[in-house]
Design an enzyme around this catalytic site. Sequence first.
Site, PDB file in Angstrom:
ATOM      1  CG  HIS A 266      -1.974   0.865   1.049  1.00 43.23           C
ATOM      2  ND1 HIS A 266      -2.199   2.325   1.274  1.00 43.23           N
ATOM      3  CD2 HIS A 266      -3.252   0.759   0.556  1.00 43.23           C
ATOM      4  CE1 HIS A 266      -3.089   2.786   1.048  1.00 43.23           C
ATOM      5  NE2 HIS A 266      -3.791   1.966   0.550  1.00 43.23           N
ATOM      6  CG  ASP A 317      -8.371  -4.702  -3.929  1.00 43.54           C
ATOM      7  OD1 ASP A 317      -9.421  -4.558  -3.818  1.00 43.54           O
ATOM      8  OD2 ASP A 317      -7.520  -3.551  -4.162  1.00 43.54           O
TER       9      ASP A 317
HETATM   10  N1  ACO Z   1       4.086  -7.858  -4.038  1.00 42.23           N
HETATM   11  C1  ACO Z   1       5.581  -7.745  -4.400  1.00 42.23           C
HETATM   12  N2  ACO Z   1       6.233  -6.684  -3.977  1.00 42.23           N
HETATM   13  C2  ACO Z   1       5.721  -5.493  -4.041  1.00 42.23           C
HETATM   14  C3  ACO Z   1       4.309  -5.433  -3.834  1.00 42.23           C
HETATM   15  C4  ACO Z   1       3.367  -6.815  -3.954  1.00 42.23           C
HETATM   16  N3  ACO Z   1       2.189  -6.521  -3.924  1.00 42.23           N
HETATM   17  N4  ACO Z   1       3.917  -4.154  -3.426  1.00 42.23           N
HETATM   18  C5  ACO Z   1       5.145  -3.421  -3.216  1.00 42.23           C
HETATM   19  N5  ACO Z   1       5.955  -4.261  -3.412  1.00 42.23           N
HETATM   20  C6  ACO Z   1       7.572  -3.898  -3.331  1.00 42.23           C
HETATM   21  C7  ACO Z   1       7.785  -3.454  -4.822  1.00 42.23           C
HETATM   22  O1  ACO Z   1       8.199  -4.259  -5.893  1.00 42.23           O
HETATM   23  C8  ACO Z   1       8.947  -2.666  -4.440  1.00 42.23           C
HETATM   24  O2  ACO Z   1      10.249  -3.007  -4.122  1.00 42.23           O
HETATM   25  P1  ACO Z   1      11.610  -2.570  -4.641  1.00 42.23           P
HETATM   26  O3  ACO Z   1      11.679  -1.206  -3.993  1.00 42.23           O
HETATM   27  O4  ACO Z   1      12.623  -3.452  -4.343  1.00 42.23           O
HETATM   28  O5  ACO Z   1      11.437  -2.196  -5.890  1.00 42.23           O
HETATM   29  C9  ACO Z   1       8.339  -1.762  -3.196  1.00 42.23           C
HETATM   30  O6  ACO Z   1       7.658  -2.996  -2.539  1.00 42.23           O
HETATM   31  C10 ACO Z   1       7.616  -0.458  -3.371  1.00 42.23           C
HETATM   32  O7  ACO Z   1       6.289  -0.826  -4.222  1.00 42.23           O
HETATM   33  P2  ACO Z   1       5.852   0.148  -5.126  1.00 42.23           P
HETATM   34  O8  ACO Z   1       5.196  -0.444  -6.179  1.00 42.23           O
HETATM   35  O9  ACO Z   1       6.752   1.427  -5.519  1.00 42.23           O
HETATM   36  O10 ACO Z   1       5.028   0.894  -4.052  1.00 42.23           O
HETATM   37  P3  ACO Z   1       3.931   1.926  -4.283  1.00 42.23           P
HETATM   38  O11 ACO Z   1       3.413   2.783  -3.272  1.00 42.23           O
HETATM   39  O12 ACO Z   1       4.177   2.811  -5.524  1.00 42.23           O
HETATM   40  O13 ACO Z   1       2.524   0.902  -4.926  1.00 42.23           O
HETATM   41  C11 ACO Z   1       0.885  -0.519  -4.656  1.00 42.23           C
HETATM   42  C12 ACO Z   1       1.465   0.791  -4.137  1.00 42.23           C
HETATM   43  C13 ACO Z   1       0.187   0.154  -6.093  1.00 42.23           C
HETATM   44  C14 ACO Z   1      -0.520  -1.028  -3.966  1.00 42.23           C
HETATM   45  C15 ACO Z   1       1.534  -1.849  -4.722  1.00 42.23           C
HETATM   46  O14 ACO Z   1       1.962  -2.166  -3.340  1.00 42.23           O
HETATM   47  C16 ACO Z   1       0.845  -2.963  -5.708  1.00 42.23           C
HETATM   48  O15 ACO Z   1       1.126  -2.788  -6.925  1.00 42.23           O
HETATM   49  N6  ACO Z   1       0.299  -3.804  -5.016  1.00 42.23           N
HETATM   50  C17 ACO Z   1      -0.335  -4.827  -5.641  1.00 42.23           C
HETATM   51  C18 ACO Z   1      -1.669  -4.412  -6.320  1.00 42.23           C
HETATM   52  C19 ACO Z   1      -2.511  -4.235  -5.305  1.00 42.23           C
HETATM   53  O16 ACO Z   1      -2.810  -4.797  -4.478  1.00 42.23           O
HETATM   54  N7  ACO Z   1      -3.256  -3.020  -5.494  1.00 42.23           N
HETATM   55  C20 ACO Z   1      -4.190  -2.403  -4.658  1.00 42.23           C
HETATM   56  C21 ACO Z   1      -3.945  -1.438  -3.608  1.00 42.23           C
HETATM   57  S1  ACO Z   1      -5.221  -1.101  -2.247  1.00 42.23           S
HETATM   58  C22 ACO Z   1      -6.225  -0.394  -3.388  1.00 42.23           C
HETATM   59  O17 ACO Z   1      -5.990   0.338  -4.216  1.00 42.23           O
HETATM   60  C23 ACO Z   1      -7.833  -0.175  -3.026  1.00 42.23           C
END
Ligand code: ACO
Length: 381
Positions: A266, A317
């Site tokens: 998140h 989710d």
């Molecule tokens: N699985 C694996 N690794 C993850 C995940 C995940 N679900 N989420 C974050 N990370 C890791 C990233 O790979 C990144 O690692 P790195 O720094 O080694 O490259 C680090 O954590 C930061 O991740 P970002 O994607 O840059 O974080 P951001 O704050 O931009 O994104 C998000 C948040 C989009 C929710 C992300 O965690 C994600 O893509 N999750 C999966 C999709 C999801 O569940 N979305 C629903 C969110 S809740 C909602 O909107 C209702």
Amino acid sequence: MPTVLEAAPPSAKGLEGVVANQSSICYVFGEEGRLIYRGYDIHDLAEHSTFEETAYLLLRGDLPTRDQLAVFLTELKAAQKLPKVVQRVIKDAPLTAHPMNVLRTAVSASVFADADHGDESAAAEYRKAVRLIAQLPTMVAMFHRLRNGQRPLAPRRGLSLAANFLYMISGAVPDAEAAKALDVALILHADHELNASTFAARVIAATLADMHGAVTGALGALAGPLHGGANTEVMKMLLEIGSPDRAEAWVREGLARKRKIMGFGHRVYRTEDPRAAHLRRMAEHLGRKAGQPQWFAIQRIIEDVMRREKGLCCNVDFYSASMYYVMGIPLDLYTPIFAISRVSGWCAHVLEQHADNRLIRPRAEYVGPMNRSWTSLGRRR
Ligand code: ACO
């Protein structure tokens, strides 16, 4: 003369940590894992409130009195039926269309029949909000019945919005437990501060575009798999994993391949999303009751692996996915259900934006080429 780069401070990628506006609707305490709507803790609302009451709270700022709630429920009931033009748009959609695309198009078209179109006063916008909250479930259910070759059902009297939605998609009045579970899920999804779709709604509203334009744009943003689209992706993952004994290896392999595991992570929470606790409990209970405990068992293993390997907690989710699945809801309706709830938050934010508006227009950090010389068409390589 400052250079372009000096003129603008470096951007926060994805606007992380940027405070874009003031709001009195909702706040996420990311470090503590706390969420409030209008000052009320989400746990109290999930335990004691109803979705209708929560929607009123978001729109009006206070919980309704008994009389106010009665009026609000009457207004919602009066607006549930779809205008003819919206029915035509839904009937014309290809049966294979994604329900989110149909919903977005139907919401956009509903402006044609809106009695208050052109009136941007707060009173008119409130009435538009009530109509949208009332009609989104009917839109989703109508399309779902048509694509299954079934006759769409008119909203049924005496049911809550959640129960009525389940009735309109399945043709059967749900039992009290199923209706309550969906009602709680709707409360939990109703608002979440400046998430991507709400921000999109506010950006659109800040141009003084109307409620229908803002909600249509928000629906576009919600559909993406990084946002509201993640719930469907979670269930696809669980189905692919299939059984608890495959879960750990599946997640480890996904992480080794740098795949995002849907339903985790998140932008704001640094600890567990407070909404997940309610959904976890309901997913476990309803899964067991439906004779399908395996999805919850797989999820517990995924949760452990993600916490150990990545330090990441699940988001809203994750458990909503298996909860909807064991309730017999098709996968591609999960994100529309999110929308049926979040429309209340979007409308509250549009009302708030319009009450004290200023155009939202940030700057870009320019990283492109500079000072290039013009080359005529014939001399370009
Ligand atoms: N699985 C694996 N690794 C993850 C995940 C995940 N679900 N989420 C974050 N990370 C890791 C990233 O790979 C990144 O690692 P790195 O720094 O080694 O490259 C680090 O954590 C930061 O991740 P970002 O994607 O840059 O974080 P951001 O704050 O931009 O994104 C998000 C948040 C989009 C929710 C992300 O965690 C994600 O893509 N999750 C999966 C999709 C999801 O569940 N979305 C629903 C969110 S809740 C909602 O909107 C209702």
